[in-house]
Design a protein around this motif. Sequence first.
Motif, PDB file in Angstrom:
ATOM      1  N   HIS A  85       0.865  -1.170   0.084  1.00  0.00           N
ATOM      2  CA  HIS A  85       0.075   0.029  -0.009  1.00  0.00           C
ATOM      3  C   HIS A  85       0.938   1.318  -0.053  1.00  0.00           C
ATOM      4  O   HIS A  85       1.846   1.295   0.709  1.00  0.00           O
ATOM      5  CB  HIS A  85      -1.092  -0.247   1.117  1.00  0.00           C
ATOM      6  CG  HIS A  85      -2.098  -0.873   1.141  1.00  0.00           C
ATOM      7  ND1 HIS A  85      -2.069  -2.389   1.650  1.00  0.00           N
ATOM      8  CD2 HIS A  85      -3.145  -0.848   0.647  1.00  0.00           C
ATOM      9  CE1 HIS A  85      -2.867  -2.861   1.555  1.00  0.00           C
ATOM     10  NE2 HIS A  85      -3.939  -2.090   0.872  1.00  0.00           N
ATOM     11  N   THR A  86       0.394   2.288  -0.790  1.00  0.00           N
ATOM     12  CA  THR A  86       1.303   3.565  -0.782  1.00  0.00           C
ATOM     13  C   THR A  86       1.377   4.169   0.679  1.00  0.00           C
ATOM     14  O   THR A  86       2.220   4.778   0.962  1.00  0.00           O
ATOM     15  CB  THR A  86       0.648   4.608  -1.901  1.00  0.00           C
ATOM     16  OG1 THR A  86      -0.708   4.705  -1.398  1.00  0.00           O
ATOM     17  CG2 THR A  86       0.903   3.996  -3.216  1.00  0.00           C
ATOM     18  N   ALA A  89       4.336   2.522   2.336  1.00  0.00           N
ATOM     19  CA  ALA A  89       5.433   3.046   1.977  1.00  0.00           C
ATOM     20  C   ALA A  89       5.558   4.560   2.541  1.00  0.00           C
ATOM     21  O   ALA A  89       6.523   4.786   2.827  1.00  0.00           O
ATOM     22  CB  ALA A  89       5.135   3.281   0.487  1.00  0.00           C
ATOM     23  N   ALA A 108       8.124   4.734  -6.262  1.00  0.00           N
ATOM     24  CA  ALA A 108       6.926   3.879  -6.900  1.00  0.00           C
ATOM     25  C   ALA A 108       7.392   3.693  -8.472  1.00  0.00           C
ATOM     26  O   ALA A 108       7.966   4.537  -9.211  1.00  0.00           O
ATOM     27  CB  ALA A 108       5.660   4.469  -6.597  1.00  0.00           C
ATOM     28  N   LEU A 111       1.211   2.228 -10.257  1.00  0.00           N
ATOM     29  CA  LEU A 111      -0.116   2.156  -9.426  1.00  0.00           C
ATOM     30  C   LEU A 111      -0.798   0.638 -10.011  1.00  0.00           C
ATOM     31  O   LEU A 111      -0.683   0.379 -11.128  1.00  0.00           O
ATOM     32  CB  LEU A 111      -1.098   3.215  -9.679  1.00  0.00           C
ATOM     33  CG  LEU A 111      -2.425   3.129  -8.968  1.00  0.00           C
ATOM     34  CD1 LEU A 111      -2.195   3.177  -7.158  1.00  0.00           C
ATOM     35  CD2 LEU A 111      -3.323   3.944  -9.199  1.00  0.00           C
ATOM     36  N   ALA A 261       0.641   0.179  -4.671  1.00  0.00           N
ATOM     37  CA  ALA A 261       1.723   0.436  -5.718  1.00  0.00           C
ATOM     38  C   ALA A 261       2.853  -0.685  -5.977  1.00  0.00           C
ATOM     39  O   ALA A 261       3.011  -1.410  -4.937  1.00  0.00           O
ATOM     40  CB  ALA A 261       2.260   1.717  -5.629  1.00  0.00           C
ATOM     41  N   LEU A 263       6.631  -0.927  -6.136  1.00  0.00           N
ATOM     42  CA  LEU A 263       7.667  -0.343  -5.470  1.00  0.00           C
ATOM     43  C   LEU A 263       8.935  -0.637  -5.871  1.00  0.00           C
ATOM     44  O   LEU A 263       9.253  -1.999  -6.227  1.00  0.00           O
ATOM     45  CB  LEU A 263       7.654  -0.212  -3.985  1.00  0.00           C
ATOM     46  CG  LEU A 263       6.244   0.480  -3.370  1.00  0.00           C
ATOM     47  CD1 LEU A 263       6.531   0.158  -1.708  1.00  0.00           C
ATOM     48  CD2 LEU A 263       6.064   1.556  -3.696  1.00  0.00           C
ATOM     49  N   THR A 305       0.876   7.658  -8.293  1.00  0.00           N
ATOM     50  CA  THR A 305       1.297   6.821  -7.250  1.00  0.00           C
ATOM     51  C   THR A 305       1.549   7.565  -5.851  1.00  0.00           C
ATOM     52  O   THR A 305       1.967   7.371  -5.047  1.00  0.00           O
ATOM     53  CB  THR A 305       2.695   6.109  -7.658  1.00  0.00           C
ATOM     54  OG1 THR A 305       3.615   7.259  -7.812  1.00  0.00           O
ATOM     55  CG2 THR A 305       2.624   5.205  -8.599  1.00  0.00           C
ATOM     56  N   VAL A 308       3.726   8.326  -2.837  1.00  0.00           N
ATOM     57  CA  VAL A 308       5.120   8.024  -3.150  1.00  0.00           C
ATOM     58  C   VAL A 308       5.557   8.438  -4.519  1.00  0.00           C
ATOM     59  O   VAL A 308       4.949   8.444  -5.612  1.00  0.00           O
ATOM     60  CB  VAL A 308       5.140   6.211  -2.909  1.00  0.00           C
ATOM     61  CG1 VAL A 308       6.546   5.940  -3.321  1.00  0.00           C
ATOM     62  CG2 VAL A 308       4.517   6.087  -1.624  1.00  0.00           C
TER      63      VAL A 308
END
Length: 325
Positions: A85-86, A89, A108, A111, A261, A263, A305, A308
């Motif tokens: 999950h953003t 992050a 990132a 998405l 997202a 990463l 994203t 991030v």
Amino acid sequence: MITRRQFAAGGLVAGTLATVPAAAQTLRLTMAGGAGGGAWSAIGNAIGETIRRESPGAAFTYEPGRDAANVQLVATGRVQLAIAHTQMALRALRGEAPFERAFPNVRALALIDPQAALQFVVRAASPVQSLEQVRRERIALRLAVNLRGTMMAIATEEAFKAAGVTFQDIEAFGGRVHFVDYNTALDMMKAGKVDMSVNMLAFPSGQLANATRDMPVRMVGLDRAVIDRMTRDIGTQPIDIPGGTYPFTPSTVNTVTGTVALLAGAEMPEAQAEAVVAAMLKHFDYLKAAHATMARMNPKDLPQTAPVALHPGAIKAYRAAGAMS
């Protein structure tokens, strides 16, 4: 122990890009994703397939993982790619729990899930109509959240805290908080062992709809003050689940949503990041067919994203494909 499933790639497919980045010829990528059989696993392996279609001699490994651990693995260079999950992050970038220190190098690439709504489902026989009521009436709630170290569990805890009640309070009221996977949580609801289960997922969720087919339930929404505090504190966004989405949601339910997202670390060579994103863009129709989550998206969604920042190599690929300015 984390298991690995590796497959070697082959067969360059002619593409729409003028050139394939040189790093694509020697890609050796490991991705930390979700448990086998879940959405993250399906999407992660589909991304791996797009890479091997574009990169002769490349190797891609998918490893089951978990939100927070995935972020730390990619930040420390132990894997090259991670799904998370953003909002998780963001916690890594800030050095917030469950991270012991900040990891400012998280970037990132794309998405992959624009909608992961926090859904509070309670047995119809439960008196709970709101999270604030649990605090106000000191209800001994038996609550099932997701596994520790997941954004689902953290978001649930933050929602209750925003409503003025902690997990410790719930247990002090005589309730209990279970950290279990979602299938287990739904099974526990069916068996009458928990009153409420919570997860972050797209709606309508077939998993939730099927599990509640013969179980009378309600969905509990969030008050605006709770939504606003979560937006400020953990980076979720307001979202409404329309009435009629499920048989047990006759009216609109107000809640929050996160995003998921792909990463990488800031240290990933720019050409490698470009190669991964270019492969996803070229074979986007394949990704859309791989899972319903990506079927809702189009190429211009991939660079969205926030919070991030995108890796520079990803930006280069998106601009080359016309997916961002």
